[in-house]
Design a protein around this motif. Structure first.
Motif, mmCIF file in Angstrom:
data_model
loop_
_atom_site.group_PDB
_atom_site.id
_atom_site.type_symbol
_atom_site.label_atom_id
_atom_site.label_comp_id
_atom_site.label_asym_id
_atom_site.label_seq_id
_atom_site.Cartn_x
_atom_site.Cartn_y
_atom_site.Cartn_z
ATOM 1 N N ASN A 1 0.826 -1.207 0.000
ATOM 2 C CA ASN A 1 0.000 0.000 0.000
ATOM 3 C C ASN A 1 0.859 1.254 0.000
ATOM 4 O O ASN A 1 0.539 2.246 -0.674
ATOM 5 N N GLU A 2 1.958 1.219 0.773
ATOM 6 C CA GLU A 2 2.867 2.371 0.778
ATOM 7 C C GLU A 2 3.491 2.568 -0.596
ATOM 8 O O GLU A 2 3.636 3.704 -1.075
ATOM 9 N N THR A 3 3.871 1.462 -1.224
ATOM 10 C CA THR A 3 4.462 1.548 -2.561
ATOM 11 C C THR A 3 3.458 2.100 -3.557
ATOM 12 O O THR A 3 3.789 2.959 -4.389
ATOM 13 N N VAL A 4 2.214 1.598 -3.474
ATOM 14 C CA VAL A 4 1.163 2.096 -4.372
ATOM 15 C C VAL A 4 0.936 3.584 -4.159
ATOM 16 O O VAL A 4 0.794 4.352 -5.117
ATOM 17 N N GLU A 5 0.927 4.004 -2.888
ATOM 18 C CA GLU A 5 0.725 5.422 -2.589
ATOM 19 C C GLU A 5 1.858 6.276 -3.158
ATOM 20 O O GLU A 5 1.619 7.346 -3.732
ATOM 21 N N ARG A 6 3.102 5.773 -3.007
ATOM 22 C CA ARG A 6 4.237 6.525 -3.573
ATOM 23 C C ARG A 6 4.137 6.583 -5.095
ATOM 24 O O ARG A 6 4.407 7.628 -5.706
ATOM 25 N N LEU A 7 3.756 5.462 -5.708
ATOM 26 C CA LEU A 7 3.625 5.449 -7.168
ATOM 27 C C LEU A 7 2.512 6.378 -7.632
ATOM 28 O O LEU A 7 2.637 7.028 -8.679
ATOM 29 N N GLN A 8 1.432 6.450 -6.846
ATOM 30 C CA GLN A 8 0.351 7.359 -7.207
ATOM 31 C C GLN A 8 0.817 8.812 -7.133
ATOM 32 O O GLN A 8 0.448 9.630 -7.985
ATOM 33 N N LYS A 9 1.633 9.118 -6.119
ATOM 34 C CA LYS A 9 2.173 10.470 -6.018
ATOM 35 C C LYS A 9 3.112 10.775 -7.180
ATOM 36 O O LYS A 9 3.083 11.872 -7.751
ATOM 37 N N VAL A 10 3.943 9.780 -7.525
ATOM 38 C CA VAL A 10 4.850 9.962 -8.664
ATOM 39 C C VAL A 10 4.048 10.153 -9.945
ATOM 40 O O VAL A 10 4.371 11.002 -10.789
ATOM 41 N N ASP A 11 2.982 9.350 -10.098
ATOM 42 C CA ASP A 11 2.164 9.455 -11.303
ATOM 43 C C ASP A 11 1.456 10.807 -11.364
ATOM 44 O O ASP A 11 1.349 11.409 -12.439
ATOM 45 N N SER A 12 0.983 11.294 -10.205
ATOM 46 C CA SER A 12 0.348 12.610 -10.182
ATOM 47 C C SER A 12 1.343 13.700 -10.569
ATOM 48 O O SER A 12 1.011 14.618 -11.330
ATOM 49 N N ALA A 13 2.575 13.573 -10.045
ATOM 50 C CA ALA A 13 3.609 14.552 -10.400
ATOM 51 C C ALA A 13 3.944 14.475 -11.883
ATOM 52 O O ALA A 13 4.158 15.501 -12.542
ATOM 53 N N ARG A 14 3.981 13.242 -12.417
ATOM 54 C CA ARG A 14 4.275 13.079 -13.843
ATOM 55 C C ARG A 14 3.176 13.704 -14.697
ATOM 56 O O ARG A 14 3.446 14.378 -15.682
ATOM 57 N N GLY B 1 4.348 8.710 -19.200
ATOM 58 C CA GLY B 1 4.190 7.530 -18.358
ATOM 59 C C GLY B 1 3.958 6.259 -19.133
ATOM 60 O O GLY B 1 3.570 5.240 -18.559
ATOM 61 N N GLY B 2 4.179 6.284 -20.434
ATOM 62 C CA GLY B 2 3.960 5.104 -21.267
ATOM 63 C C GLY B 2 5.247 4.527 -21.806
ATOM 64 O O GLY B 2 6.287 4.585 -21.160
ATOM 65 N N TRP B 3 5.199 4.007 -23.018
ATOM 66 C CA TRP B 3 6.387 3.436 -23.637
ATOM 67 C C TRP B 3 6.329 3.639 -25.150
ATOM 68 O O TRP B 3 5.264 3.843 -25.733
ATOM 69 N N GLY B 4 7.490 3.613 -25.766
ATOM 70 C CA GLY B 4 7.596 3.722 -27.223
ATOM 71 C C GLY B 4 8.598 2.710 -27.741
ATOM 72 O O GLY B 4 9.595 2.411 -27.081
ATOM 73 N N ARG B 5 8.330 2.166 -28.931
ATOM 74 C CA ARG B 5 9.199 1.122 -29.479
ATOM 75 C C ARG B 5 9.236 1.239 -31.002
ATOM 76 O O ARG B 5 8.212 1.470 -31.640
ATOM 77 N N ILE B 6 10.428 1.095 -31.565
ATOM 78 C CA ILE B 6 10.602 1.112 -33.018
ATOM 79 C C ILE B 6 11.187 -0.223 -33.441
ATOM 80 O O ILE B 6 12.226 -0.654 -32.933
ATOM 81 N N THR B 7 10.526 -0.889 -34.384
ATOM 82 C CA THR B 7 10.987 -2.170 -34.916
ATOM 83 C C THR B 7 11.196 -2.029 -36.415
ATOM 84 O O THR B 7 10.284 -1.581 -37.130
ATOM 85 N N SER B 8 12.378 -2.414 -36.900
ATOM 86 C CA SER B 8 12.654 -2.273 -38.331
ATOM 87 C C SER B 8 13.809 -3.175 -38.740
ATOM 88 O O SER B 8 14.676 -3.502 -37.922
#
Length: 418
Positions: free
Chosen positions: A192-205, A395-402
């Motif tokens: 729960n503490e980890t989730v709370e920290r991640l939520q704060k990080v996500d809000s900041a992001r 907060g996502g990801w990007g990928r190039i395949t070629s």
């Protein structure tokens, strides 16, 4: 399992298998009930001590937790014991190689029983009861597997004959089950503490994304206005002036040809600037349904200018926030520009859909492809770098395949703000 009864160590008497099974089921039941008592460790602990008191018929139940410094400390919130009294209890030293009673209970699974009025009780045991202001006590190790957590102790039996050997066995089973349950509860609390920290990080992001998007949009809007109100107007005026000059030099074929070439160049510059204006800040992006409209306009432009066959698949349930629309537009526009300038493709497929509480997009072409590991040396490599890194900011990801001769796939995913 050892037991210290009247300061002697022996084995607890055996029980009937049926009775042992019944007691085991009861222990598991009360531990399970304590797990459901509340989300916090404090709520779990208070429920657990109350359940243990019911199991062994005790007026008071207290858990002593083993710290990293190998000291046992009473945990506040015990059943029948107020927190103020618990806070005044001194920690007890405990050592794996210790021969004292406390160390033997914790590390050697000793069961301790003591009571006033018992002629065989040692003075040391009676002094323990006196300090705690109780008439009798029973202690068992509190552990989870090989992990030693401390001691669980019950005080002041409600039964006339005091704590029995069966109570000792139940307390030992409770200490084992409670140890596992305690670890589960601690893991939940840490999660729960980890989730709370991640939520704060996500809000900041998300705030960073909005601020950055706003800054980029302000700069783009200023650039677009200056481009439209200054450069394009001057180009239009230059084209008009060139047309006037062409009318005055009708007799001079060479001059007429030169003026026509200049006029053509000016028109090409104007068209390039208008295309740049459309890519930098398309007006349709700010309207409802603007993301799909803007993408279709860009694809129509690509089809008209290059003849590339285009397939566009879109499945978005709701219109995303503007900062997400702006980021997606820049991502797709960058990918299509690379196709237009470098891919030498004849077909392009663009997909945009809702997926995993976010938006997934891909741009696939059948062009000449390239070696992805060598992209830093390729033309437009900064655009390729942006295609990979831009979604990360959201907060996502990007990928190039070629691969050479096998075309290119640009994929990305960005989460939607909650």
């Amino acid at each position: 399992m050892e037991t210290a009864d009247r300061s002697e160590v022996d084995t607890l008497p055996s029980r009937q298998p049926e009775r042992s099974e019944q007691l085991s089921v009861e222990v598991l039941r009360v531990i399970s009930a304590s797990l459901d008592a509340g989300s916090s460790l404090d709520a779990f602990y208070r429920s657990l001590t109350s359940s243990v008191a019911d199991l062994v018929g005790a007026s008071k139940v207290l858990f002593w937790q083993l710290g990293p410094d190998r000291m046992l400390r009473a945990i506040p919130g015990a059943h029948g014991v107020d927190d103020d009294f618990v806070s005044r209890l001194f920690p007890a030293p405990c050592d794996p190689d210790g021969t004292d009673l406390t160390s033997r209970v914790v590390y050697r699974d000793l069961i301790f029983r003591a009571a006033f009025g018992d002629s065989g009780q040692s003075p040391r045991d009676l002094s323990v009861l006196d300090v705690l202001h109780v008439s009798n006590a029973i202690s068992a190790p509190w552990r989870a597997g090989d992990t030693r957590l401390g001691v669980v102790t019950a005080y002041d039996s409600v039964n006339r004959d005091g704590f029995t050997s069966e109570d000792a066995w139940v307390l030992q089973m409770t200490g084992l089950a409670a140890g596992l349950a305690w670890q589960v509860k601690q893991a939940e609390a840490q999660l729960n503490e980890t989730v709370e920290r991640l939520q704060k990080v996500d809000s900041a992001r998300q705030m960073l994304l909005r601020n950055l998007s706003s800054a980029v949009d302000r700069a783009s809007k200023r650039f677009a206005l200056e481009l439209h109100d200054d450069a394009l107007q001057k180009l239009t005026a230059a084209e008009i002036r060139v047309a006037e000059l062409a009318a005055l030099t009708v007799a001079d074929d060479e001059a007429t040809t030169g003026i026509d070439e200049i006029n053509t160049l000016l028109q090409q510059v104007e068209e390039a600037l208008r295309k740049l204006l459309q890519n930098v800040r398309p007006p349709s992006l700010e309207t409802l349904g603007g993301l799909e409209t803007t993408i279709r306009q860009r694809l129509d432009q690509l089809r008209a200018e290059s003849g590339i066959a285009i397939e566009f698949v879109v499945a978005l349930a709701d219109e995303p926030p503007y900062e997400i629309k702006s980021m997606l537009h820049r991502q797709i526009s960058e990918a299509l520009t690379n196709v237009e300038r470098h891919a030498e493709a004849t077909r392009v497929r663009l997909e945009l859909k809702a997926e995993n509480e976010g938006i997934y997009g891909s741009v696939t072409d059948n062009g000449k492809g390239f070696v992805v590991s060598e992209r830093d040396r390729l033309p437009g490599h900064l655009g390729l770098l942006a295609l990979s890194e831009r979604p990360l900011l959201a907060g996502g990801w990007g990928r190039i395949t070629s691969e050479p001769g096998a075309g290119t796939i640009v994929e990305f995913w960005v989460p939607l703000p909650k």
